[in-house]
Design a protein around this motif. Structure first.
Motif, PDB file in Angstrom:
ATOM      1  N   THR A   1     -33.680   5.772   7.007  1.00 23.15           N
ATOM      2  CA  THR A   1     -34.535   5.121   6.015  1.00 23.15           C
ATOM      3  C   THR A   1     -35.289   6.138   5.165  1.00 23.15           C
ATOM      4  OG1 THR A   1     -36.414   4.988   7.535  1.00 23.15           O
ATOM      5  CG2 THR A   1     -34.866   3.133   7.508  1.00 23.15           C
ATOM      6  N   ALA A   2     -35.730   7.246   5.805  1.00 17.80           N
ATOM      7  CA  ALA A   2     -36.500   8.283   5.094  1.00 17.80           C
ATOM      8  C   ALA A   2     -37.678   7.667   4.353  1.00 17.80           C
ATOM      9  CB  ALA A   2     -35.599   9.061   4.143  1.00 17.80           C
ATOM     10  N   GLY A   3     -38.293   6.661   4.936  1.00 14.17           N
ATOM     11  CA  GLY A   3     -39.406   5.962   4.307  1.00 14.17           C
ATOM     12  C   GLY A   3     -39.339   4.484   4.593  1.00 14.17           C
ATOM     13  N   ALA A   4     -39.935   3.682   3.731  1.00 12.63           N
ATOM     14  CA  ALA A   4     -39.939   2.233   3.919  1.00 12.63           C
ATOM     15  C   ALA A   4     -38.527   1.667   3.791  1.00 12.63           C
ATOM     16  CB  ALA A   4     -40.850   1.576   2.890  1.00 12.63           C
ATOM     17  N   VAL A   5     -38.260   0.629   4.571  1.00 11.87           N
ATOM     18  CA  VAL A   5     -36.948  -0.035   4.511  1.00 11.87           C
ATOM     19  C   VAL A   5     -36.804  -0.736   3.160  1.00 11.87           C
ATOM     20  CG1 VAL A   5     -35.491  -1.802   5.566  1.00 11.87           C
ATOM     21  CG2 VAL A   5     -36.961  -0.360   7.000  1.00 11.87           C
ATOM     22  N   THR A   6     -35.644  -0.579   2.547  1.00 10.48           N
ATOM     23  CA  THR A   6     -35.407  -1.191   1.238  1.00 10.48           C
ATOM     24  C   THR A   6     -34.291  -2.220   1.316  1.00 10.48           C
ATOM     25  OG1 THR A   6     -33.735   0.447   0.555  1.00 10.48           O
ATOM     26  CG2 THR A   6     -36.057   0.989   0.136  1.00 10.48           C
ATOM     27  N   PHE A   7     -34.281  -3.084   0.318  1.00  6.87           N
ATOM     28  CA  PHE A   7     -33.222  -4.083   0.214  1.00  6.87           C
ATOM     29  C   PHE A   7     -31.855  -3.408   0.110  1.00  6.87           C
ATOM     30  CE2 PHE A   7     -30.302  -6.625  -2.312  1.00  6.87           C
ATOM     31  CZ  PHE A   7     -30.359  -7.855  -1.682  1.00  6.87           C
ATOM     32  N   ALA A   8     -31.788  -2.318  -0.644  1.00  4.70           N
ATOM     33  CA  ALA A   8     -30.521  -1.610  -0.836  1.00  4.70           C
ATOM     34  C   ALA A   8     -29.984  -1.064   0.479  1.00  4.70           C
ATOM     35  CB  ALA A   8     -30.699  -0.482  -1.850  1.00  4.70           C
ATOM     36  N   GLN A   9     -30.869  -0.555   1.339  1.00  2.00           N
ATOM     37  CA  GLN A   9     -30.427  -0.026   2.625  1.00  2.00           C
ATOM     38  C   GLN A   9     -29.872  -1.132   3.519  1.00  2.00           C
ATOM     39  OE1 GLN A   9     -34.103   1.768   3.812  1.00  2.00           O
ATOM     40  NE2 GLN A   9     -33.608   3.762   2.918  1.00  2.00           N
ATOM     41  N   LEU A  10     -30.574  -2.276   3.558  1.00  2.00           N
ATOM     42  CA  LEU A  10     -30.078  -3.403   4.342  1.00  2.00           C
ATOM     43  C   LEU A  10     -28.727  -3.868   3.812  1.00  2.00           C
ATOM     44  CD1 LEU A  10     -33.362  -5.474   4.738  1.00  2.00           C
ATOM     45  CD2 LEU A  10     -32.172  -4.226   6.543  1.00  2.00           C
ATOM     46  N   ASN A  11     -28.631  -3.972   2.510  1.00  2.00           N
ATOM     47  CA  ASN A  11     -27.387  -4.424   1.892  1.00  2.00           C
ATOM     48  C   ASN A  11     -26.240  -3.473   2.199  1.00  2.00           C
ATOM     49  OD1 ASN A  11     -25.864  -6.211   0.165  1.00  2.00           O
ATOM     50  ND2 ASN A  11     -25.947  -4.612  -1.400  1.00  2.00           N
ATOM     51  N   SER A  12     -26.533  -2.167   2.248  1.00  2.00           N
ATOM     52  CA  SER A  12     -25.472  -1.179   2.461  1.00  2.00           C
ATOM     53  C   SER A  12     -24.897  -1.240   3.871  1.00  2.00           C
ATOM     54  CB  SER A  12     -25.994   0.232   2.172  1.00  2.00           C
ATOM     55  OG  SER A  12     -26.956   0.634   3.137  1.00  2.00           O
ATOM     56  N   ILE A  13     -25.753  -1.463   4.896  1.00  2.00           N
ATOM     57  CA  ILE A  13     -25.195  -1.504   6.248  1.00  2.00           C
ATOM     58  C   ILE A  13     -24.418  -2.802   6.474  1.00  2.00           C
ATOM     59  CG2 ILE A  13     -26.984   0.015   7.156  1.00  2.00           C
ATOM     60  CD1 ILE A  13     -28.159  -2.458   8.592  1.00  2.00           C
ATOM     61  N   VAL A  14     -24.876  -3.892   5.841  1.00  2.00           N
ATOM     62  CA  VAL A  14     -24.120  -5.139   5.936  1.00  2.00           C
ATOM     63  C   VAL A  14     -22.760  -4.977   5.263  1.00  2.00           C
ATOM     64  CG1 VAL A  14     -24.038  -7.565   5.228  1.00  2.00           C
ATOM     65  CG2 VAL A  14     -26.158  -6.596   6.110  1.00  2.00           C
ATOM     66  N   ALA A  15     -22.754  -4.356   4.089  1.00  2.00           N
ATOM     67  CA  ALA A  15     -21.502  -4.153   3.359  1.00  2.00           C
ATOM     68  C   ALA A  15     -20.543  -3.257   4.129  1.00  2.00           C
ATOM     69  CB  ALA A  15     -21.802  -3.556   1.989  1.00  2.00           C
ATOM     70  N   ALA A  16     -21.079  -2.275   4.871  1.00  2.00           N
ATOM     71  CA  ALA A  16     -20.227  -1.369   5.635  1.00  2.00           C
ATOM     72  C   ALA A  16     -19.441  -2.108   6.707  1.00  2.00           C
ATOM     73  CB  ALA A  16     -21.079  -0.267   6.271  1.00  2.00           C
ATOM     74  N   VAL A  17     -20.087  -3.103   7.333  1.00  2.00           N
ATOM     75  CA  VAL A  17     -19.411  -3.881   8.371  1.00  2.00           C
ATOM     76  C   VAL A  17     -18.494  -4.934   7.750  1.00  2.00           C
ATOM     77  CG1 VAL A  17     -19.734  -5.372  10.391  1.00  2.00           C
ATOM     78  CG2 VAL A  17     -21.322  -3.482   9.962  1.00  2.00           C
ATOM     79  N   GLU A  18     -18.934  -5.522   6.647  1.00  2.00           N
ATOM     80  CA  GLU A  18     -18.119  -6.543   5.982  1.00  2.00           C
ATOM     81  C   GLU A  18     -16.780  -5.990   5.512  1.00  2.00           C
ATOM     82  OE1 GLU A  18     -21.559  -9.492   4.086  1.00  2.00           O
ATOM     83  OE2 GLU A  18     -20.873  -7.730   2.970  1.00  2.00           O
ATOM     84  N   ALA A  19     -16.727  -4.698   5.277  1.00  2.00           N
ATOM     85  CA  ALA A  19     -15.490  -4.081   4.790  1.00  2.00           C
ATOM     86  C   ALA A  19     -14.512  -3.760   5.912  1.00  2.00           C
ATOM     87  CB  ALA A  19     -15.815  -2.804   4.012  1.00  2.00           C
ATOM     88  N   LYS A  20     -14.930  -3.940   7.167  1.00  2.00           N
ATOM     89  CA  LYS A  20     -14.094  -3.594   8.322  1.00  2.00           C
ATOM     90  C   LYS A  20     -13.410  -4.850   8.876  1.00  2.00           C
ATOM     91  CE  LYS A  20     -15.303   0.694   8.142  1.00  2.00           C
ATOM     92  NZ  LYS A  20     -16.216   1.319   9.109  1.00  2.00           N
ATOM     93  N   PRO A  21     -12.304  -4.676   9.599  1.00  2.00           N
ATOM     94  CA  PRO A  21     -11.524  -5.839  10.068  1.00  2.00           C
ATOM     95  C   PRO A  21     -12.210  -6.686  11.125  1.00  2.00           C
ATOM     96  CG  PRO A  21     -10.635  -3.791  10.965  1.00  2.00           C
ATOM     97  CD  PRO A  21     -11.647  -3.401   9.936  1.00  2.00           C
ATOM     98  N   PHE A  22     -13.311  -6.208  11.726  1.00  2.00           N
ATOM     99  CA  PHE A  22     -13.971  -6.971  12.788  1.00  2.00           C
ATOM    100  C   PHE A  22     -15.074  -7.870  12.257  1.00  2.00           C
ATOM    101  CE2 PHE A  22     -12.284  -3.159  14.890  1.00  2.00           C
ATOM    102  CZ  PHE A  22     -11.467  -3.773  15.835  1.00  2.00           C
ATOM    103  N   PHE A  23     -15.205  -7.979  10.955  1.00  2.00           N
ATOM    104  CA  PHE A  23     -16.217  -8.857  10.380  1.00  2.00           C
ATOM    105  C   PHE A  23     -15.862 -10.310  10.657  1.00  2.00           C
ATOM    106  CE2 PHE A  23     -17.625 -11.475   6.742  1.00  2.00           C
ATOM    107  CZ  PHE A  23     -18.995 -11.348   6.913  1.00  2.00           C
TER     108      PHE A  23
END
Length: 307
Positions: free
Chosen positions: A155-177
């Motif tokens: 995070t390197a600071g406060a949690v942001t919407f972009a950071q949350l969105n990025s980890i969700v997108a990382a899993v959504e792109a994988k076959p186990f979603f």
């Protein structure tokens, strides 16, 4: 000196342990404080080790009428579950048992279950290092992603919407979603950050944070766990009791890929003999569990490296 059991088991009629029923306050405490107990896929174990088959193969193809159906290339392997025993002995004053024997014992057992649930989660989620069967009983989600090059975002600071969105997108792109199995597991210190996040129309990102049902983020349930914390060992001294040692984690992924092997439920045994000369009673409590992450590609982690 022969052991005196304060249980429904007589000598030779069982192992002397009383297993907690699923509806008991003790089991309810484990489900409340452990994300793994509440959400992971359960594999019942009748032995200390168990092989869980894993299969995956090529996708099917369209075949013309009368055409030859090709064989799919399949890959078969197994995940090995090894049960580890979590146990401790609690000293109870005999005087405390005189008036309400069962209530006192249940209070001690519920307290033990609460502490164990946090440590069990920590062993499964955030302990760093190769499993050794003792201080590091399992390969955690964090270690699985570290070893396999998975997505761990600081995070390197406060949690942001972009950071949350990025980890969700990382899993959504994988076959186990799998939308029906996805969930967030977060350390409680993330709660304030999540409640404060709003979209460009000032609507809260965390839906129904104070409602009667579980809060959701991007439509997926959020489960808070003190075990979602980066530590070096899962046993005493790992830091989760104090709640301050190690970076806090928010994990997103497919809970079906978290395998909770249940060798035995929380069970207890009572003896007076060891403390006969001090009017004391010993309460021994244990739980035997195995854990494996089926595949690291099913998860992504947001690590709070700064407030």
């Amino acid at each position: 000196m022969a052991r005196t059991e304060l249980s429904t088991y007589s000598a030779g009629a069982g192992n002397g342990y009383i297993a907690e029923e699923n509806s008991s306050a003790v089991v309810m405490a484990t489900n409340q404080f452990s994300a793994i107990e509440a959400m992971a896929r359960v594999e019942n174990m009748n032995t200390n080790t168990k092989l869980v088959p894993r299969w995956y193969g090529d996708s099917p193809a369209v075949v013309a009428e009368g055409g030859t159906i090709a064989e799919a290339t399949s890959y078969n392997d197994s995940i090995v579950l090894t049960a580890r025993k979590w146990a401790s002995i609690l000293h109870i004053s005999e005087e405390d048992l005189n008036d309400s024997f069962l209530d006192v014992l249940n209070r001690f057992k519920t307290s033990w279950a609460t502490n164990w649930a946090r440590r069990f989660d920590n062993a499964c989620l955030g302990v760093v290092g190769a499993a050794n069967g003792t201080t590091i009983p399992y390969e955690s989600v964090y270690q699985k992603l570290t070893a396999g090059g998975g997505t761990i975002t600081p995070t390197a600071g406060a949690v942001t919407f972009a950071q949350l969105n990025s980890i969700v997108a990382a899993v959504e792109a994988k076959p186990f979603f799998d939308p029906s199995k996805m969930a967030f597991i977060a350390h409680p210190t993330f709660a304030q950050n999540l409640r404060g996040l709003v979209d460009n129309q000032n609507r809260p990102i965390l839906q129904d944070p104070l409602g009667s049902t579980s809060a959701t983020l991007f439509g997926y349930p959020v489960k808070y766990s003190f075990g979602a914390q980066k530590t070096t060992v899962a046993t005493a001294g790992g830091g989760i009791d104090a709640g301050s040692d190690g970076n806090k984690l928010l994990i997103f992924g497919n809970t079906d890929m978290l395998i909770n092997g249940k060798r035995s439920t929380v069970e207890s045994q009572v003896s007076r003999d060891a403390k006969f000369d001090t009017d004391g009673v010993l309460l021994k409590i244990r739980a035997r569990r195995a854990f494996r992450v089926a595949d690291g590609d099913a998860f992504a982690i947001l690590e709070k490296t700064a407030s």
